[in-house]
Design a protein around this motif. Structure first.
Motif, mmCIF file in Angstrom:
data_model
loop_
_atom_site.group_PDB
_atom_site.id
_atom_site.type_symbol
_atom_site.label_atom_id
_atom_site.label_comp_id
_atom_site.label_asym_id
_atom_site.label_seq_id
_atom_site.Cartn_x
_atom_site.Cartn_y
_atom_site.Cartn_z
ATOM 1 N N ALA A 12 0.833 -1.211 0.000
ATOM 2 C CA ALA A 12 0.000 0.000 0.000
ATOM 3 C C ALA A 12 0.861 1.252 0.000
ATOM 4 N N ASP A 13 0.368 2.267 -0.683
ATOM 5 C CA ASP A 13 1.002 3.585 -0.691
ATOM 6 C C ASP A 13 0.358 4.443 0.398
ATOM 7 N N VAL A 14 1.207 5.156 1.137
ATOM 8 C CA VAL A 14 0.729 6.093 2.146
ATOM 9 C C VAL A 14 1.072 7.494 1.654
ATOM 10 N N ASP A 15 0.070 8.340 1.522
ATOM 11 C CA ASP A 15 0.270 9.599 0.799
ATOM 12 C C ASP A 15 1.082 10.633 1.562
ATOM 13 N N THR A 16 1.403 10.366 2.838
ATOM 14 C CA THR A 16 2.165 11.344 3.605
ATOM 15 C C THR A 16 3.565 11.515 3.039
ATOM 16 N N GLY A 17 4.240 10.399 2.769
ATOM 17 C CA GLY A 17 5.568 10.432 2.159
ATOM 18 C C GLY A 17 6.670 10.796 3.139
ATOM 19 N N SER A 18 7.924 10.462 2.750
ATOM 20 C CA SER A 18 9.094 10.765 3.567
ATOM 21 C C SER A 18 10.258 11.180 2.687
ATOM 22 N N ASN A 19 11.191 11.915 3.276
ATOM 23 C CA ASN A 19 12.418 12.297 2.587
ATOM 24 C C ASN A 19 13.478 11.250 2.909
ATOM 25 N N THR A 20 13.554 10.209 2.084
ATOM 26 C CA THR A 20 14.436 9.081 2.370
ATOM 27 C C THR A 20 15.907 9.483 2.473
ATOM 28 N N PRO A 21 16.469 10.296 1.538
ATOM 29 C CA PRO A 21 17.883 10.673 1.675
ATOM 30 C C PRO A 21 18.195 11.359 2.996
ATOM 31 N N SER A 22 17.288 12.221 3.451
ATOM 32 C CA SER A 22 17.494 12.913 4.719
ATOM 33 C C SER A 22 17.468 11.931 5.883
ATOM 34 N N MET A 23 16.553 10.959 5.828
ATOM 35 C CA MET A 23 16.466 9.951 6.878
ATOM 36 C C MET A 23 17.745 9.124 6.941
ATOM 37 N N LYS A 71 20.700 9.906 5.901
ATOM 38 C CA LYS A 71 21.814 10.745 6.351
ATOM 39 C C LYS A 71 21.849 10.827 7.870
ATOM 40 N N LYS A 72 20.690 11.006 8.493
ATOM 41 C CA LYS A 72 20.631 11.110 9.946
ATOM 42 C C LYS A 72 21.008 9.791 10.614
ATOM 43 N N VAL A 73 20.557 8.687 10.018
ATOM 44 C CA VAL A 73 20.903 7.378 10.571
ATOM 45 C C VAL A 73 22.410 7.147 10.514
ATOM 46 N N LEU A 74 23.023 7.492 9.385
ATOM 47 C CA LEU A 74 24.469 7.306 9.234
ATOM 48 C C LEU A 74 25.261 8.217 10.170
ATOM 49 N N LEU A 75 24.750 9.422 10.397
ATOM 50 C CA LEU A 75 25.411 10.322 11.345
ATOM 51 C C LEU A 75 25.356 9.762 12.757
ATOM 52 N N GLY A 111 16.736 9.710 15.661
ATOM 53 C CA GLY A 111 15.839 10.849 15.532
ATOM 54 C C GLY A 111 15.133 10.914 14.193
ATOM 55 N N VAL A 112 14.823 9.730 13.617
ATOM 56 C CA VAL A 112 14.116 9.687 12.338
ATOM 57 C C VAL A 112 12.924 8.739 12.464
ATOM 58 N N PRO A 113 11.841 9.007 11.741
ATOM 59 C CA PRO A 113 10.624 8.193 11.856
ATOM 60 C C PRO A 113 10.666 6.943 10.964
ATOM 61 N N CYS A 120 0.152 -12.578 8.442
ATOM 62 C CA CYS A 120 1.297 -13.092 9.203
ATOM 63 C C CYS A 120 2.448 -12.103 9.276
ATOM 64 N N MET A 121 2.438 -11.066 8.436
ATOM 65 C CA MET A 121 3.485 -10.054 8.478
ATOM 66 C C MET A 121 2.903 -8.712 8.078
ATOM 67 N N ALA A 122 3.391 -7.652 8.712
ATOM 68 C CA ALA A 122 3.036 -6.282 8.331
ATOM 69 C C ALA A 122 4.159 -5.389 8.812
ATOM 70 N N ALA A 123 4.677 -4.537 7.918
ATOM 71 C CA ALA A 123 5.809 -3.680 8.279
ATOM 72 C C ALA A 123 5.968 -2.582 7.245
ATOM 73 N N VAL A 124 6.923 -1.687 7.504
ATOM 74 C CA VAL A 124 7.273 -0.651 6.528
ATOM 75 C C VAL A 124 8.427 -1.183 5.681
ATOM 76 N N PRO A 125 8.361 -1.042 4.372
ATOM 77 C CA PRO A 125 9.438 -1.550 3.518
ATOM 78 C C PRO A 125 10.578 -0.547 3.369
ATOM 79 N N GLY A 126 11.689 -1.013 2.827
ATOM 80 C CA GLY A 126 12.799 -0.132 2.498
ATOM 81 C C GLY A 126 13.343 0.607 3.700
ATOM 82 N N ALA A 127 13.529 1.908 3.541
ATOM 83 C CA ALA A 127 14.090 2.738 4.612
ATOM 84 C C ALA A 127 13.054 3.123 5.655
ATOM 85 N N GLY A 128 11.807 2.722 5.457
ATOM 86 C CA GLY A 128 10.762 3.041 6.412
ATOM 87 C C GLY A 128 10.156 4.415 6.159
ATOM 88 N N GLY A 129 9.573 4.970 7.209
ATOM 89 C CA GLY A 129 8.930 6.267 7.073
ATOM 90 C C GLY A 129 7.464 6.149 6.715
#
Length: 237
Positions: free
Chosen positions: A39-50, A52-56, A149-151, A171-180
């Motif tokens: 499913a697509d969630v229309d809120t969206g996230s800035n994956t590169p920014s997320m 970057k914060k994780v790597l920092l 500090g990232v969602p 049996c499974m439900a989660a956020v794919p990829g980088a999340g958000g």
């Protein structure tokens, strides 16, 4: 940078001989009757920014990050092992396998473990392990997100995913990829379960959630005949 040099760098980067690749390659087969719902969630996230914060955070907290990374890696590997065991179970005792899928497909996963008959049913026990596995992954993803500090699995997504997990046959439900906030996925055991999940999405009011047409393939990465793609091969020469 020229187009040819860009292609050459791409070939070099993706080559199996590139020592930068430190992963193991193993076949992946989806267990029979397990189906993806995305499913697509229309809120969206800035994956590169997320990212970057994780790597920092990882760079600033190397020991804590290493432990968390190892735990998350082990949790993901565990799910892969359960999937492989389910595939083996479907081959070794197909009748028992289908019986377990039928039983679980009409009950929420919270009831699968409480039934005493599951003790003597290997497939049902594996499905319980699959549920436990994805809940563990989600817990670690939330921990990583809180530390950095990232969602990765923000509270709104948590509530949606928890609602999906109450649907019989999920049996499974989660956020794919980088999340958000970009998307969620569910793995269901029947067409009826998939339809019920999509009804949850359509009636969800906290966010706009829409089913996507994407479906899973029956296997992982496949070797294809390069002769079928002459234009692509001409670019790579």
């Amino acid at each position: 940078m020229s187009e040819n040099s860009s292609i050459a760098e791409l070939v070099q980067a993706t080559s199996p001989e590139n020592i930068g690749w430190n992963s193991e390659v193993a076949p992946v087969v989806i267990p029979p009757r397990l189906t993806l719902r995305l499913a697509d969630v229309d809120t969206g996230s800035n994956t590169p920014s997320m990212v970057k914060k994780v790597l920092l955070w990882q760079k600033s907290n190397p020991e804590q990050a290493a432990l968390l990374w190892a735990s998350l890696d082990a949790a993901n590997d565990y799910i892969g092992q359960v999937w492989s065991s389910l595939v083996e179970a479907s081959c070794s005792n197909n009748t028992e396998y289908n019986s377990a899928i039928d039983w679980c497909s009409v009950r929420p996963s919270s009831e699968w473990k409480s039934d005493m008959d599951a003790v003597g049913n290997p497939t049902r026990a594996l499905l319980v392990n699959l549920v436990d596995g994805i809940l563990r992954v989600r817990q670690l993803q939330r921990e990583l997100g809180e530390n950095a500090g990232v969602p990765i699995e923000p509270p709104k997504q948590t509530r949606l995913l928890d609602a999906c997990m109450t649907v019989p046959g999920v049996c499974m439900a989660a956020v794919p990829g980088a999340g958000g906030y970009d998307a969620i996925f569910c793995i269901v055991l029947s067409q009826e379960s998939g339809n019920a999940v999509e009804r949850v999405w359509s009636e969800w009011t906290e966010m706009s959630v829409g089913p996507l047409l994407a479906k899973q393939a029956s296997s992982g990465v496949s070797v294809l005949d390069s002769k079928l793609y002459p234009s692509l091969m001409a670019m790579l020469e």
